[in-house]
Design a protein around this motif. Sequence first.
Motif, PDB file in Angstrom:
ATOM      1  N   ILE A  13       0.869  -1.172   0.000  1.00 45.64           N
ATOM      2  CA  ILE A  13       0.000   0.000   0.000  1.00 45.64           C
ATOM      3  C   ILE A  13       0.905   1.220   0.000  1.00 45.64           C
ATOM      4  O   ILE A  13       1.799   1.339   0.825  1.00 45.64           O
ATOM      5  CB  ILE A  13      -0.899   0.022   1.245  1.00 45.64           C
ATOM      6  N   ARG A  14       0.662   2.126  -0.931  1.00 41.55           N
ATOM      7  CA  ARG A  14       1.506   3.305  -1.027  1.00 41.55           C
ATOM      8  C   ARG A  14       0.663   4.551  -0.836  1.00 41.55           C
ATOM      9  O   ARG A  14      -0.438   4.650  -1.322  1.00 41.55           O
ATOM     10  CB  ARG A  14       2.203   3.367  -2.395  1.00 41.55           C
ATOM     11  N   CYS A 339     -10.136   4.899   0.428  1.00 40.55           N
ATOM     12  CA  CYS A 339     -11.309   4.383  -0.282  1.00 40.55           C
ATOM     13  C   CYS A 339     -11.840   5.447  -1.247  1.00 40.55           C
ATOM     14  O   CYS A 339     -11.846   6.640  -0.925  1.00 40.55           O
ATOM     15  CB  CYS A 339     -12.427   4.043   0.703  1.00 40.55           C
ATOM     16  N   LEU A 340     -12.299   5.005  -2.398  1.00 40.22           N
ATOM     17  CA  LEU A 340     -12.889   5.916  -3.372  1.00 40.22           C
ATOM     18  C   LEU A 340     -14.397   5.950  -3.195  1.00 40.22           C
ATOM     19  O   LEU A 340     -15.043   4.916  -3.049  1.00 40.22           O
ATOM     20  CB  LEU A 340     -12.540   5.460  -4.790  1.00 40.22           C
ATOM     21  N   SER A 364      -7.377   0.002  -1.511  1.00 37.02           N
ATOM     22  CA  SER A 364      -6.234   0.573  -0.796  1.00 37.02           C
ATOM     23  C   SER A 364      -6.176   0.134   0.660  1.00 37.02           C
ATOM     24  O   SER A 364      -5.141   0.302   1.306  1.00 37.02           O
ATOM     25  CB  SER A 364      -6.306   2.098  -0.852  1.00 37.02           C
ATOM     26  N   GLN A 365      -7.269  -0.433   1.175  1.00 31.32           N
ATOM     27  CA  GLN A 365      -7.367  -0.756   2.593  1.00 31.32           C
ATOM     28  C   GLN A 365      -7.257  -2.261   2.825  1.00 31.32           C
ATOM     29  O   GLN A 365      -7.773  -3.046   2.016  1.00 31.32           O
ATOM     30  CB  GLN A 365      -8.691  -0.260   3.160  1.00 31.32           C
ATOM     31  N   PRO A 366      -6.634  -2.698   3.924  1.00 28.87           N
ATOM     32  CA  PRO A 366      -6.684  -4.122   4.282  1.00 28.87           C
ATOM     33  C   PRO A 366      -8.139  -4.586   4.379  1.00 28.87           C
ATOM     34  O   PRO A 366      -8.989  -3.900   4.937  1.00 28.87           O
ATOM     35  CB  PRO A 366      -5.999  -4.165   5.648  1.00 28.87           C
ATOM     36  N   PRO A 395      -6.135   1.733   8.182  1.00 27.06           N
ATOM     37  CA  PRO A 395      -7.047   0.815   8.878  1.00 27.06           C
ATOM     38  C   PRO A 395      -7.735  -0.161   7.929  1.00 27.06           C
ATOM     39  O   PRO A 395      -7.983   0.142   6.755  1.00 27.06           O
ATOM     40  CB  PRO A 395      -8.072   1.762   9.512  1.00 27.06           C
ATOM     41  N   PRO A 396      -8.074  -1.343   8.433  1.00 25.16           N
ATOM     42  CA  PRO A 396      -8.833  -2.293   7.623  1.00 25.16           C
ATOM     43  C   PRO A 396     -10.301  -1.891   7.529  1.00 25.16           C
ATOM     44  O   PRO A 396     -10.833  -1.200   8.401  1.00 25.16           O
ATOM     45  CB  PRO A 396      -8.673  -3.608   8.391  1.00 25.16           C
ATOM     46  N   ILE A 397     -10.944  -2.334   6.480  1.00 23.11           N
ATOM     47  CA  ILE A 397     -12.401  -2.226   6.380  1.00 23.11           C
ATOM     48  C   ILE A 397     -12.991  -3.417   7.127  1.00 23.11           C
ATOM     49  O   ILE A 397     -12.715  -4.568   6.794  1.00 23.11           O
ATOM     50  CB  ILE A 397     -12.849  -2.229   4.913  1.00 23.11           C
TER      51      ILE A 397
END
Length: 556
Positions: A13-14, A339-340, A364-366, A395-397
Amino acid sequence: MTVAPISPPTSTIRRRLLTAFGLIGLVLTATVSTPAVADTSPPPGVPVTITADDLPTWQTDGVVWTIVMLGDTVYVGGNFDHIRPPGTAPGDAQEQPRKNLAAFNAVTGQPLAWAPTVEGTPFTNTKPQNDCDDLGNNQWVCDAVWELKLSPDRTKLYVGGDFTKINGQSRGKIAAFDLPSGGLNGFKHELNNRVKALTATSTTLYAGGYFTTVDGVARQRLAAFATAGGALTSWAPTADRGVHAMITSPDGTRVVIGGDFHRLNDNPPHGLGAVYTDTGASAPWATGVDYVSEARRSWVTDLVKDNEAIYASANGQNTFDGRLALNPDDGTTRWIDNCLGATQALTIMDGLLYSGSHAHDCRSQPDGFPEITPDNPYQRLLAEPTRLDPAHDTPPILHWFPTTNGGPTTYNQGPRAMDNNGKYLWVGGDFTTVNSQKKQQGLTRFGSLAVTRDVNPPEPVRKPTVTKPDGTTGQLQVTWKQTWDRDNKKLKYEVIRDDSTVIHTVESESRFWELQDLTYTDTGLAPGSSHTYSVRAIDPFDNRFRSVRSDPVQAG
C-alpha cells in the motif's frame, strides 16, 4: 500537507503526501498481511461491531442533513415537511408535520412531540443556492437546517442553516433552544448567508459557513458568540471559501476547521486548518486535502474526535475522498484511508469509526473491496478501527456492511449525517431504501448487541447443482456458491438431502465481493436412486436461510 489519491495497490500500500508547496519525499509503505476482521461475532481479541440490522424507525419526506443525540433523545435537522411510520409511503394517514426539525426516541424510533417550524425567505427569478427548494414559477425557498450542536453542559441545542424564521420569530441562519424544555430562547442574530458548521465550548459558540456579515459586521465565514448573553465576540479568523465542519481540539485550545477553502487566515493548506479558540490566530497545522484545479479537488465534509485524534471525511472530484486521522496538536497525519467514493458523515462508537459515503473501491485498505460491479455499485456504510494494527499504516475495512441507496435527489449520496449514544447509531440522509431495498426514507438506525439482537439471516443461498462423478457408483457431488452476511464473516453451511437429512456441515468465511464455490460428495447411495439437495446458511446467532431444492439427479 495535502492528501493525494493512490493507484490500486499491488503487493504494498503506497501513499503520496503533497505539501501545499509541492512534493516532499515522504512515502509510507506497509506489506498487506492477513487483515483484522470484525463483526458481531468475531474471533477473540477482535472488536465487535454493532449489528447491520436496521431497526424500525420513523422516516422523513426529505433530506436529513444533521443528527445529534442527547441520551435517548435524537434531534434531526434537514429539509423535510413531514415524518411518518416505518414501512409507510409519503402521505400516509399517520404522517405528522415536522418543518425541518424533529426529535425521536433513540430506543423505539418513535417521534417526540418537539416540533419547531423552520422557515426561509422565498426568492424569485434567481436561484440563490443549489440546495434550496424549487417552489415552481421561478420561486425558491432556502429553509434547511444544516447543523445541530449541543452545548458542553447539554443545556442548549444550537441550530445553523439557511432559515430566516423559527416558530414565526426572526432567526437569521442561527438559533438556540433550551434543553430539556426544547423552547426557542432569545439568542438572535442576522447572518447574510448559510451557517454550515457549529462547535461550542463552555463560554463560546463558534460558527462557520458561507456568510460574510453578522448583524452587518464583517465576518469572513467564521464568527463566535458568547454563550452567556449571546453577543457577537471579537473572534474573527477568515476563510476565503466555504466552511463545512468545525470541532474543538480535545484540550479545548483550538478550533479545527474543515471545508473547501484555500486559505485560513491567509494560510494554507487547502481544506483543513486550526485556529486558537481565544484569539482566532492560526495554530500549527500540517495536513490538508487535495486541490489541483476546480475540476480536481477535495473538500472536508465532517469532523469528529476522541481523546487522541481528530478524524476528517472528504468529498472529492477525481481526488481524495476517504477518511483521515490527524494529531490534534499540529495536524500531522496518523493514517489515511483512500477508499474511493465521497464520504459525508462520521461518528465514533466503541473505538470504531463509522462512516457514510458512496464507497465503490476500497482496494487501498486491508480487507477492502475492489471496484464493485454495476449490480451493486456502492457500499454506503462502513466501519474501521480508529487505532491502527501495528502491521498496517492504514485501517482495515471491517465486516459491517449495511447499506442504503442514493435517493432520488441530484446529490445521489445516501448517508449524510450520523451520531450515536453508545448504544444506538442513527443515520440520516437523502436515501429512500435500506438493506436490500427495504423502503425507508431519510432516517434509519442500528444497535449494539447490548440493546438489540442480531436477527437478520445471511443473504439468499442459490440453488445448488448436483452431478454424478464420472466412474463412480452410489455417489453424487453437490456444488453451491457461498453466500454472505452483512455483519458476520464466518457462516455455517448444512447440506440437506431429500429435504430432511443433514448430511454435511462446514464453516466458511465469505465476503460479498469474492464468493467461492463449495462442494460435497455424498457417498453410499443406492445405485439408481434419485435425490435432491438444498443448502442452509446459518450465522453465529442461528439466523438461517435455506436454498431451494436442486433438480433430482440419479446416483450411478
